[in-house]
Scaffold this active site. Structure first.
Site, mmCIF file in Angstrom:
data_model
loop_
_atom_site.group_PDB
_atom_site.id
_atom_site.type_symbol
_atom_site.label_atom_id
_atom_site.label_comp_id
_atom_site.label_asym_id
_atom_site.label_seq_id
_atom_site.Cartn_x
_atom_site.Cartn_y
_atom_site.Cartn_z
ATOM 1 N N SER A 99 0.844 -1.193 0.000
ATOM 2 C CA SER A 99 0.000 0.000 0.000
ATOM 3 C C SER A 99 0.882 1.246 0.000
ATOM 4 C CB SER A 99 -0.980 -0.037 1.162
ATOM 5 O OG SER A 99 -1.970 0.941 1.036
ATOM 6 N N ASP A 112 3.770 24.262 -4.418
ATOM 7 C CA ASP A 112 5.191 23.977 -4.660
ATOM 8 C C ASP A 112 5.673 22.715 -3.965
ATOM 9 O OD1 ASP A 112 4.820 25.173 -2.187
ATOM 10 O OD2 ASP A 112 6.726 26.255 -2.209
ATOM 11 N N HIS A 153 -7.086 -5.621 -1.108
ATOM 12 C CA HIS A 153 -5.955 -4.795 -0.710
ATOM 13 C C HIS A 153 -5.225 -5.368 0.499
ATOM 14 C CE1 HIS A 153 -3.709 -1.036 -0.657
ATOM 15 N NE2 HIS A 153 -3.932 -0.932 0.638
#
Length: 492
Positions: A189, A414, A467
């Site tokens: 993950s 940024d 998952h």
């Protein structure tokens, strides 16, 4: 606390050995820079990163170190899990990172030890040390109140992404691995995301890489929009599969939504001081629909079974039970793990803001995820998945004071790069990855696009696991990937 050996630097200290059944444990603390780009500046703040060393008493030849990137949705069964893993691995030279919302990393040390380094949070009986969590200078809802302003906190939190997690890993590797040699990592993950960052910027520290359910989207700017467009499609299907399994819950969820919508203020108070609303109820899909082996669908169904108090007095009003409301409070653990909510979308940002991507994509889906409208029209109420929304900072009591910093970070443009496509395309480190076809959290199609840029990667594509494959079938998944790397599963 003493230094780990007679001539260890002051930035690494180790405690005394303790014993638990079949294991020996020792705690380590590393003093690392908050900002590695300012490491030469004597005024650069320092933080502490915690690691727990684990020795498998009976595993004569097992020598590994675990570096873990964990999420916040599973329990202390993980300690039992990785204890078994430590005991069963023999003749391995590996630094192992995994994450099934737990990420582990293992490296073989020459003195038959296992180093447990974990990231994200501390769970009972197991320590996972991502900076800002567990015992690694934890950033809790209370500790973050020490910052003088939301702007100061935002400036501090920008240093808690994968780039600095990898910097911490390298800092530790150079101090614990004999002759600062490379180690093998396994990333599950978000651990896989960090492993790809590792491949991009510090491949010299890696011998081999294994990834399970954790290949990130890689593109210019912020990939969060693409992630959530794919995730909303997948969560729709998972919701439908859930209701196919438990058709009676269609009406149960509809009734809860109607009750909440008709309550004063559009919701009911939670034991934690927050508010449960229809849109908050939908977040149960985060843990309820994405895990396998009884940890997902069944857990959600059993919780919904206890939604209502019994009417024990004739004429008493229907009300949601304390048991249900308390279970909801503990479901996502956002109260105790605020970094997950604050930084969740920011793990996708490079040079561009997220601007609450999941919220925007949800709105673009129209009424499909409108719980109140669905309940009124007699349609199944769709859950949401691994997504964070701005209104959570209004409805979760402990997060309210973090609302401003969350908004500041969502507009930040940024962000430094997390991946280097050119480096990945010229990769020389052996990589094996398990991709779960039905993965609700890490989209299969987006992962495949990234895999095309990782030179030499070998893929195992399976729908046998969700998952949580590393939790549900850890030995099978681990052995399969190791066999791909050691030649037992040769190229076709």
């Amino acid at each position: 606390m003493t230094s780990s050996n007679g001539n260890s630097p002051a930035d690494h200290f180790a405690g005394n050995w303790i014993s638990v059944p079949e294991l020996r444990l020792r705690d380590h603390y590393f003093t690392v820079p908050l900002d590695y780009s300012s490491v030469s500046d004597s005024s650069c703040p320092k933080i502490s990163v915690f690691a727990r060393e684990v020795v498998a008493v009976m595993a004569v030849n097992a020598l590994m170190a675990l570096l873990s990137f964990a999420n916040l949705r599973f329990t202390n069964t993980y300690f039992s899990y990785f204890s078994q893993l430590v005991r069963r691995i023999n003749h391995c030279h590996i630094f192992y990172i995994c994450k099934v919302d737990l990420a582990l990393s293992l490296h073989v040390l020459q003195n038959r030890k296992v180093m447990v380094l974990s990231f994200f949070l501390e769970l009972p009986n197991a320590v996972f040390i991502q900076r800002g969590t567990g015992l690694s200078t934890p950033l809790t809802t209370s500790s973050m109140r020490q910052m003088k302003s939301a702007e100061d906190l935002a400036e501090y939190l920008k240093h808690f992404r994968a780039d600095n997690i990898v910097n911490d890993a390298e800092f530790i590797r150079k101090r614990i691995v004999p002759e600062a040699g490379p180690w093998t990592i396994l990333g599950q993950s978000y651990g896989g995301f960090c492993a790809v960052t590792y491949l991009s910027f510090a491949p010299q520290g890696l011998k081999q890489v294994l990834v399970t359910g954790g290949i990130p989207p890689v593109a210019d700017g912020c990939t969060a929009d693409a992630v959530y467009h794919a995730c909303f499609e997948k969560i729709s299907r998972q919701t439908e599969k859930y209701y196919e399994r438990f058709p009676q819950d269609v009406e149960v969820v509809q009734d809860i939504v109607k009750f909440l919508a008709n309550s004063e203020g559009g919701g009911v108070p939670l034991p934690s001081g927050g508010m449960l609303t229809p849109r908050g109820l939908q977040t149960l899909g985060l843990s309820g629909l994405g895990a396998g082996a009884g940890a997902g669908f069944e857990r959600l169904h059993y919780m919904l079974e206890r939604a209502w108090d019994p009417v024990i007095t004739p004429g008493a009003q229907k009300q949601l039970s304390y048991c249900f409301l308390n279970a909801f409070d503990n479901w996502g653990a956002f109260n105790t793990n605020p970094l997950y909510v604050i930084l969740h979308e920011l793990i996708y940002c490079e040079g561009a803001p997220s601007q609450w991507a999941a919220h925007r994509v949800r709105e673009a889906n129209g009424s499909k995820f409108d719980a109140i409208k669905a309940a009124k029209e007699g349609r199944p109420v769709y859950f949401t998945g691994e997504m964070v929304f701005p209104w959570m900072f209004d409805e979760i009591s402990s997060l309210k004071h973090l609302k401003e910093v969350a908004h500041i970070l969502s507009e930040k443009k940024d962000w430094p790069p997390l991946y280097d496509v050119a480096a990945l395309e010229n990769n020389k480190v052996p990589v094996a990855a398990a991709l779960y076809y039905e993965d609700m959290f890490v989209n299969f199609n987006l992962a495949m696009k990234t895999a095309e840029h990782i030179s030499g990667i070998r893929l195992w594509i399976t729908n046998e696991y969700m998952h949580s494959g590393l939790q549900d079938g850890g030995s099978h998944v681990f052995d399969h990937l190791m066999e791909m790397l050691n030649g037992k599963r040769p190229l076709f």
